[in-house]
Every structure is written in C-alpha cells, then in structure tokens.
Design an enzyme around this catalytic site. Structure first.
Site, PDB file in Angstrom:
ATOM      1  N   SER A   1      43.950  51.598  44.361  1.00 20.84           N
ATOM      2  CA  SER A   1      43.866  50.307  44.833  1.00 20.84           C
ATOM      3  C   SER A   1      44.330  49.533  43.940  1.00 20.84           C
ATOM      4  CB  SER A   1      42.231  50.237  45.010  1.00 20.84           C
ATOM      5  OG  SER A   1      41.953  48.982  45.676  1.00 20.84           O
ATOM      6  N   LYS A   2      44.201  47.959  44.313  1.00 24.63           N
ATOM      7  CA  LYS A   2      44.360  46.942  43.398  1.00 24.63           C
ATOM      8  C   LYS A   2      44.118  45.666  43.948  1.00 24.63           C
ATOM      9  CE  LYS A   2      46.309  46.254  39.167  1.00 24.63           C
ATOM     10  NZ  LYS A   2      46.589  47.332  38.205  1.00 24.63           N
ATOM     11  N   GLY A   3      43.892  44.722  43.138  1.00 21.51           N
ATOM     12  CA  GLY A   3      43.332  43.321  43.974  1.00 21.51           C
ATOM     13  C   GLY A   3      44.046  42.281  42.921  1.00 21.51           C
TER      14      GLY A   3
END
Ligand code: NAD
Length: 474
Positions: free
Chosen positions: A104-106
């Site tokens: 995941s990444k934000g």
C-alpha cells in the site's frame, strides 16, 4: 528531451520483464499487476483564517496478505500514478524480505516546509481521520509508515488520532509504524532504511563474483560514493558507510545544489549545516556545485540516489559513470534508463530490495506493538547470567589448574552484556537483508535468461505473491 513512461508504467514494465520469464496463468499475472484500489480524499482545514483544501491518496496494491503496508508521503507533486507505483513496489518489497504484508502507499499534496508545526498537526489529524474512518489506517488492515516529508512526529499524531477514534482497541498502537520510541515505536526505526542500504552493500561486497560483475574489487573501504538526498534514508546510509565502513562520500547532492570533497565529506557536519541553512549552499565543508543533477554523472564507484524517483532517466543514463548503483530511493531509475545502464554493464541493486530496511523494522515494530512487550525484555538478564557462568568457570579453571589464561581486554564486558532492543533490531535487519540478497542472487546466477538483480528480485517476489494467491484458491 526524451519522453518516458510514467513511474507507474515504469514499474509495470519492470514487472512485465520479469513475469515474461515465468509460467503464470495470464489471469493471475494480471491480478498481481493491477492496483486493487485507490482512495482519493479532499478535505478542508481552517488555517490562517481561511479554509484550505488538501488532496490525499491511499492506494492498496495487493491484499494477498493483510494488513497492507506502506508509507505516507508529504510532497507538493504527489499524484495517483506515483502513489500506485509506490504501492506496487511495496507489495514486491514485502514479499522479497518476507514481511507478511500486502502493498500500500499514501500521499498528501503538501509542501510541509510551508507550514508551522501546529498547522501540520491539524492537517495530519484531519487526513488521518479521513483514512481511519474507512479502515485505511487500521492495525489489522492497513498500517502506514513514514516516507518522504513525514517522520516520527506525523506517525505519532496518526496513532493518537486512531486511539481517540478507537478507544477500546487494545492494539491501537499497531495502526502505524515509525512512531517515536516513547509513543510505541521501536529502537532503530529512524535509521532503518539507511542502515538497510549499508547492510545490502556489505552483503553485495561479500560476494567477489558479484563485485567483479560491477567492475569493482575489494570491500567498501575506500570506495568513492555519491549520495543524492541527505534526508532520512540518504543521511543514515552516508553516515554509516563513511564512519563504519571506510567509504569516502565525495559528493552530496541536495535540492539547491551539491557539495564536493575528494577526501570525503563529514556527513554529520553537512547534515547539521542543511538543518540550519535549508540547503548545502555556503557549507564550508566542501566545494559548492550549483547544478546538482549533473553530479550524478561524476566519476565514482557507488552511486546512491536517495531522494526521489526518475532522477536517472533517458536524458542522462548514458552519461552516468558509476559502476554500481544502489536504489535507496523508490524508482530513481526509469525503465528506459534501466535498460541503458544494463547494456553498459552497470550493476543496479534495486529499490525493492535496497530500501526494504524500513519496512523490515516496521514489521518488528508492529510485532512489538501487538505483543505489548519490548524485544529482549524477558531474555536479556538471563542471557547475561548464563554468559557469566561460563566466564566464571573459565576463570576458576585457569586459577585452580594454574593454566595462566587471561581473557582479552574488554572480552568480559562485551560477552557478558545481553542484547538490548537496538542490537536485536539490527541483528534482525542484517539477517533479513542478507537472506533476501541471497534469494535474488541465486536466481541471478542460476538462470541464463536473468541478467540483472532487479529481474531476479521481481521473480522471487512475484513467485511468492502468486503462491499466496494460489493458496487462497484464486
Ligand atoms: P526525506 O524527506 O527525509 O529526504 C529526502 C531528501 O531528498 C531531502 O533531504 C530533500 O531535500 C532531498 N531532495 C528532494 N528533492 C531533491 C532533488 N531534486 N535533488 C536532490 N535532493 C533532493 O525522505 P526519505 O524518507 O529519506 O525518502 C527518500 C526516498 O527513500 C524516497 O524515495 C522514499 O520513498 C524512499 N524510502 C524511504 C523510506 C523511509 O523509511 N523513510 C523507506 C523506504 C524508501
């Protein structure tokens, strides 16, 4: 100017190169490639007497394992393509270092340097609120960490926001990693990614065959190194390589230019200068060079891009002289440049392995939070007591049998001391980096159709993700 694929397309091209050498069903291949979801949020915060609107992202690339994991970046030019590319890299990175997470990444579109600390807290709390209410921050589903522009402070605020909104969750602290030690963090997390880069290089230099492929020889001692970006990752990597391994950091490239010192820059002094002056210009510890990006093309043994993506691209790849590049940043080499460099015989230690130290120690922090006890707390004194038994016995034997043995200076002190949390974290990280390198290396050396470490790394990771999906019946 040559047009290049986007960061996301670049990652896809690298993925495709590897997957073409595998025998996966096309449906599964596509399932692994695509990014599962991207949540885009726009929220307002009242600042300086007016409402300012911010845009944030959280992408989930693969949920073959949960929670999913990946940093949150604060930068003005964050966009969906970048966040999805970074989320995909997280999937493969976690698989390669056997951290039991999906990717995941934000990101938040913001230049944190333009805000006061209390304003950043307000913005971070509001962003965290938006993610928490959709389970995009959650100890069992999605666990962020720091990335560019964020650090311990932001992680502590996010953890606190989660705890406020989930007052009965006993595992609340495990909702983010990279927190400060006094707020549920772990010793050694801040240095972890840079430390991992050092361990990766040490492991590479343990294999003379691999070193030779890069046209180098010997060890890290005396190697001339260029580092781009003296932030969290670049600073620690440069500091440890220069103070512990004898490498010479000849250039540091920052936003406002570069510094050069053929005899080696004092990294701690340079960092201190940047902290007080906002850049390297005027720093008395080296010669200032205005055009920083040109420095990537200077003579050196090892090039460490540790700032941002796409810095080595079709426009400069053929002029890069380094024999060995270790991707401390995510995606610093575009797919096109990767091809140019491979043909030139440059060895690239790829991002999905090279900067995995961060997620590895994040994994340790998450486990610590879930077990509610610091590493080493139960064993440390018991280990010391057992060591003391042996030392006492040796001394008794020497005395009683008149053997005349004497222990080397400091031996007793060093041997008797049980490992604390920091030593255990470093040991776990070192082991992880060695084992992961060996898994890539084995593929690199055993298959004629694999000529680079990146493809080897992707092969190992994709194989593991595929097995995980197959085990789920997909
Ligand atoms: P950071 O914000 O602490 O540092 C980035 C540094 O790069 C800063 O010193 C900044 O001034 C410099 N920089 C920015 N633009 C530049 C430019 N154009 N030229 C030269 N220098 C420039 O960020 P970080 O956490 O060290 O992350 C750096 C890279 O490492 C990113 O690609 C990130 O995704 C990756 N990474 C970070 C971690 C982590 O634990 N922090 C983990 C894995 C990967």
């Amino acid at each position: 100017m040559t047009t290049e694929p986007s960061f996301r397309q670049s990652v896809d091209l690298m993925f495709n190169r590897a997957v073409a050498l595998m025998d996966l069903p096309p449906g599964l291949e596509e399932k692994i490639r695509v990014c599962n979801s991207t949540y885009v949020v726009r929220f307002g915060v009242r600042l300086r007497g007016e409402i300012q609107t911010f845009t944030g992202y959280r992408s989930v690339h693969s949920e073959h394992m949960e929670p999913v994991k990946g940093g949150i970046r604060y930068a003005p030019n964050v966009h969906q393509d970048e966040v999805e590319a970074l989320a995909a890299l997280m999937t493969f990175k976690c698989a390669l270092v056997e951290a039991p997470f999906g990717g995941s990444k934000g990101g938040l579109c913001i230049d944190p340097r333009h805000y006061e600390e209390h304003e950043l807290e307000q913005i971070t709390r509001r962003f965290a609120y938006e993610l928490i209410k959709r389970d995009l921050i959650n100890p069992s589903q999605n666990v962020p960490a720091p990335d560019m522009g964020t650090g311990e402070r932001e992680m502590a605020i996010m953890a606190d926001q989660y705890a406020r909104m989930n007052t009965t969750d006993i595992n609340a602290r495990a909702c983010v990693t990279g927190k400060p030690p006094h707020a549920g963090g772990i010793q050694g997390r801040v240095e972890a990614t840079g430390r991992g880069v050092q361990y990766a290089l040490r492991e590479f230099f343990r294999h003379p065959e691999d070193v030779k492929k890069a046209g180098l020889d010997g060890k890290l001692d005396g190697k001339r190194v260029i580092v781009q970006g003296l932030g969290n990752v670049g600073y620690h990597a440069a500091l440890f390589l220069s103070t512990e391994d004898g490498s010479i950091i000849t250039h540091v490239v920052e936003r406002d230019g570069a510094l050069h010192n053929a005899a080696g820059l004092d990294i701690a002094l340079v960092r201190d200068w940047i902290a007080h002056h906002g850049g390297v210009r005027g720093c008395p510890h080296g010669t200032y060079i205005e055009e920083g990006s040109k420095v990537l093309e200077e003579e050196c043994d090892i090039l460490i891009p540790a700032a941002l993506e796409g810095v080595i691209n079709m426009n400069n790849a053929d002029r890069v002289k380094a024999r060995l590049i270790i991707e401390a940043a995510n995606g610093p080499i575009t797919a096109g440049a990767d091809e140019v460099l491979r043909h030139k015989g440059v060895v690239i230690i790829p991002d999905l392995y090279a900067n995995a130290g961060g997620v590895t120690v994040s994994y340790f922090e998450w486990v610590k939070n879930l077990s509610h006890i610091r590493f080493g707390r139960m064993q440390r004194r018991q280990e010391e007591a057992r060591h003391e038994l042996i030392v006492n016995e040796l001394e008794r034997l020497s005395r009683d049998k008149d053997l005349g043995w004497t222990l080397s200076p400091n031996f007793k002190e060093k041997y008797l001391r049980g490992a604390d949390e920091l030593e255990l974290v470093r040991s776990g990280l070192d082991d992880t980096m060695r084992v992961a390198y060996q898994s890539m290396r084995e593929v690199w050396h055993s298959r004629n159709d694999v000529t680079d470490l990146r493809t080897a790394g992707f092969l190992v990771s994709i194989g593991r993700v595929a097995s995980s999906y197959k085990a789920k019946g997909l």
